[in-house]
Design a protein around this motif. Structure first.
Motif, PDB file in Angstrom:
ATOM      1  N   UNK A 124      56.442  31.384  34.956  1.00  0.00           N
ATOM      2  CA  UNK A 124      56.693  30.085  34.206  1.00  0.00           C
ATOM      3  C   UNK A 124      55.724  28.919  34.561  1.00  0.00           C
ATOM      4  N   UNK A 125      55.606  28.625  36.057  1.00  0.00           N
ATOM      5  CA  UNK A 125      55.240  27.719  36.327  1.00  0.00           C
ATOM      6  C   UNK A 125      53.441  27.962  36.203  1.00  0.00           C
ATOM      7  N   UNK A 126      53.124  29.205  36.172  1.00  0.00           N
ATOM      8  CA  UNK A 126      51.596  29.265  36.030  1.00  0.00           C
ATOM      9  C   UNK A 126      51.155  29.056  34.595  1.00  0.00           C
ATOM     10  N   UNK A 127      52.213  29.716  33.748  1.00  0.00           N
ATOM     11  CA  UNK A 127      51.754  29.347  32.348  1.00  0.00           C
ATOM     12  C   UNK A 127      51.922  28.009  31.877  1.00  0.00           C
ATOM     13  N   UNK A 128      52.699  27.401  32.264  1.00  0.00           N
ATOM     14  CA  UNK A 128      52.997  25.907  31.975  1.00  0.00           C
ATOM     15  C   UNK A 128      51.706  24.922  32.488  1.00  0.00           C
ATOM     16  N   UNK A 129      51.095  25.397  33.514  1.00  0.00           N
ATOM     17  CA  UNK A 129      49.999  24.744  34.033  1.00  0.00           C
ATOM     18  C   UNK A 129      48.606  25.237  33.270  1.00  0.00           C
ATOM     19  N   UNK A 130      48.687  26.322  32.951  1.00  0.00           N
ATOM     20  CA  UNK A 130      47.588  26.956  31.974  1.00  0.00           C
ATOM     21  C   UNK A 130      47.797  26.263  30.637  1.00  0.00           C
ATOM     22  N   UNK A 173      48.994  31.357  25.651  1.00  0.00           N
ATOM     23  CA  UNK A 173      49.178  32.685  25.672  1.00  0.00           C
ATOM     24  C   UNK A 173      50.555  33.201  24.815  1.00  0.00           C
ATOM     25  N   UNK A 174      50.548  34.185  24.301  1.00  0.00           N
ATOM     26  CA  UNK A 174      51.697  34.430  23.333  1.00  0.00           C
ATOM     27  C   UNK A 174      52.809  34.825  24.270  1.00  0.00           C
ATOM     28  N   UNK A 175      54.140  34.594  24.002  1.00  0.00           N
ATOM     29  CA  UNK A 175      55.318  34.668  24.746  1.00  0.00           C
ATOM     30  C   UNK A 175      55.583  35.930  25.228  1.00  0.00           C
ATOM     31  N   UNK A 176      55.587  37.062  24.158  1.00  0.00           N
ATOM     32  CA  UNK A 176      55.707  38.282  24.553  1.00  0.00           C
ATOM     33  C   UNK A 176      54.781  39.224  23.979  1.00  0.00           C
ATOM     34  N   UNK A 177      53.731  39.340  24.503  1.00  0.00           N
ATOM     35  CA  UNK A 177      52.498  40.145  23.771  1.00  0.00           C
ATOM     36  C   UNK A 177      52.717  41.786  24.079  1.00  0.00           C
ATOM     37  N   UNK A 178      52.396  42.405  23.222  1.00  0.00           N
ATOM     38  CA  UNK A 178      52.806  44.165  23.179  1.00  0.00           C
ATOM     39  C   UNK A 178      51.132  44.620  23.652  1.00  0.00           C
ATOM     40  N   UNK A 179      51.231  45.981  23.924  1.00  0.00           N
ATOM     41  CA  UNK A 179      50.289  46.676  24.419  1.00  0.00           C
ATOM     42  C   UNK A 179      48.782  46.718  23.508  1.00  0.00           C
ATOM     43  N   UNK A 197      50.906  40.760  29.434  1.00  0.00           N
ATOM     44  CA  UNK A 197      50.576  39.427  29.607  1.00  0.00           C
ATOM     45  C   UNK A 197      49.418  39.422  30.587  1.00  0.00           C
ATOM     46  N   UNK A 198      49.597  40.059  31.761  1.00  0.00           N
ATOM     47  CA  UNK A 198      48.692  40.005  32.854  1.00  0.00           C
ATOM     48  C   UNK A 198      47.319  40.281  32.568  1.00  0.00           C
ATOM     49  N   UNK A 199      47.261  41.518  31.522  1.00  0.00           N
ATOM     50  CA  UNK A 199      45.999  41.956  30.825  1.00  0.00           C
ATOM     51  C   UNK A 199      45.252  40.707  30.117  1.00  0.00           C
ATOM     52  N   UNK A 200      45.895  40.078  29.355  1.00  0.00           N
ATOM     53  CA  UNK A 200      45.460  38.971  28.489  1.00  0.00           C
ATOM     54  C   UNK A 200      44.970  37.767  29.174  1.00  0.00           C
ATOM     55  N   UNK A 201      45.557  37.472  30.483  1.00  0.00           N
ATOM     56  CA  UNK A 201      45.150  36.585  31.223  1.00  0.00           C
ATOM     57  C   UNK A 201      43.779  37.022  32.060  1.00  0.00           C
ATOM     58  N   UNK A 202      43.756  38.032  32.480  1.00  0.00           N
ATOM     59  CA  UNK A 202      42.361  38.720  33.089  1.00  0.00           C
ATOM     60  C   UNK A 202      41.286  38.453  32.096  1.00  0.00           C
ATOM     61  N   UNK A 203      41.617  38.900  30.839  1.00  0.00           N
ATOM     62  CA  UNK A 203      40.649  38.886  29.803  1.00  0.00           C
ATOM     63  C   UNK A 203      39.952  37.686  29.583  1.00  0.00           C
ATOM     64  N   UNK A 204      40.981  36.480  29.343  1.00  0.00           N
ATOM     65  CA  UNK A 204      40.794  35.257  28.985  1.00  0.00           C
ATOM     66  C   UNK A 204      39.974  34.630  29.974  1.00  0.00           C
TER      67      UNK A 204
END
Length: 382
Positions: A94-100, A107-113, A168-175
């Motif tokens: 939560x803290x990381x997403x808020x800072x980003x 980032x989407x709240x609940x991304x799917x595969x 969500x971890x995948x999306x963060x890496x990709x971004x």
């Protein structure tokens, strides 16, 4: 703070404290940059030396006085590492997403595969098309403060996201890697980003050869001075997620041992924990001597006990207990592991509550195998 032994970390913390005392209470206004850097180094030294209260104290001072996004991101990055190490994974995420978000990264709240796989494929196609030369691309340094701040947060949030929200971890890496390709600059964590793209290619798209190439490129990049502190990360991810698709599992153990040694050299406690856990896992399944596996895993686990890496310590306990059961050293049989280092009534509920799906997966796989060898077929099915 990274390339020092434990004695020098403690001495470094003492010197940083002495410097802050010499500057005085009003140093923030008179010598802002120097005071900020001293607090940052004191926080890093305290964290590396296992002084978590000290780390919180100095990072809180940085947070109160920080004046630009990179300063605040460095503070939040340390807080994220501390929260993850304390098993407060949801708080860290939560803290990381808020800072980003404050840095313009939503980032989407609940991304799917399906979305995650599409983003990985999109970035891979772009890299193949543009063919950026990662091995000669310039280090980030101070050319792009926003990218530097984002990469700081990425370092702290990735572990928590991986366990609690893998898509969500995948999306963060990709971004993060996408920003590097766009701006043609590489932050220190780039070896991690590049091998991460390889992992996702293998896991989501089945591109094993391309994945291995990303991993090898990551390790080579980490040999450059500007990226060397992320060599443990490169070795960990290449060995755990990519290398074993092409080579015998036993050959990954040397990668992890090398990574643990380098992590100690650089004071990277977080990756000592990750590498210890994955060494124990691969050693259990790689058919090496159970006595050797238990002895080394137990010795490595002592470091995790000291620094309170509860999640990874539980993972090590799973494989140590399974190995002890197989060699007849415990009362563990099948699904009943009471009075062992991994007790059903104590650890499984804790893992469920914290959302540690990796730990639950490891535990059930190990229990199924132990039950198989003891002929307990009803437990295997369960």
């Amino acid at each position: 703070s990274r390339g020092l032994g434990d004695v020098y970390k403690r001495q470094g913390l003492t010197h940083a404290r002495a410097g802050l005392e010499l500057l005085g209470e009003d140093a923030w206004e008179r010598h802002y940059r120097l005071t900020l850097e001293l607090h940052e180094q004191a926080a890093l030294m305290a964290y590396s030396a296992g002084d978590n209260p000290g780390m919180e104290q100095y990072s809180e001072q940085m947070f109160q006085h920080g004046r630009d996004p990179l300063d605040l991101a460095k503070v939040q990055g340390m807080r994220l590492i501390f929260l993850s190490a304390s098993n407060r994974l949801k708080d860290a995420l939560d803290l990381g997403l808020e800072t980003l978000r404050s840095l313009g990264q939503e980032f989407p709240a609940d991304p799917d595969w399906e979305l995650a796989a599409a983003k990985v494929a999109e970035l891979h196609n772009r890299i193949e098309r543009e063919n950026p030369d990662f091995l000669s691309m310039p280090p980030l340094h101070d050319q792009d403060p926003q990218l530097a701040a984002i990469s700081e947060i990425f370092i702290g949030i990735a572990g928590a996201a991986y366990i609690t929200s893998p898509a969500l971890c995948v999306l963060i890496f990709v971004r993060c890697l996408e920003l590097c390709v766009t701006r043609r600059l590489l932050p220190a964590c780039s070896p991690w980003l590049i091998v991460g793209q390889g992992i996702h290619l293998s896991a989501l798209l089945g591109k094993v050869e391309a994945a291995h190439e990303y991993g090898e490129k990551s390790v080579r990049l980490a040999e450059r001075e500007s990226f060397r502190t992320f060599m443990p990360s490169a070795l960990y991810h290449q060995g755990r997620y990519v290398h074993f698709w092409r080579y015998p599992l036993r050959e990954t153990l040397d990668l992890f041992t090398r990574g643990i040694e380098i992590s100690h050299d650089y004071g990277d406690n977080q990756f000592i924990a990750y590498l210890t856990a994955v060494w124990s896992r691969h050693a259990f399944w790689a058919s090496i001597s159970l006595d050797r596996m238990v002895e080394k895993a137990t010795r490595l686990r002592g470091f995790l006990d000291t620094f309170h890496y509860d999640v990874q310590r539980r993972w090590v306990n799973i494989f140590v207990t399974a190995a002890q059961a197989l060699r007849g050293g415990t009362l563990a049989r099948g699904a009943s592991w009471r009075r062992t280092p991994f007790d059903d009534d104590r650890d499984l509920p804790d893992m469920k509550q914290s959302g540690d799906r990796q730990g639950l997966l490891f535990a059930n796989c190990a229990k199924a195998w132990v039950a198989t060898l003891f002929g307990d077929h009803s437990t295997v099915k369960k």
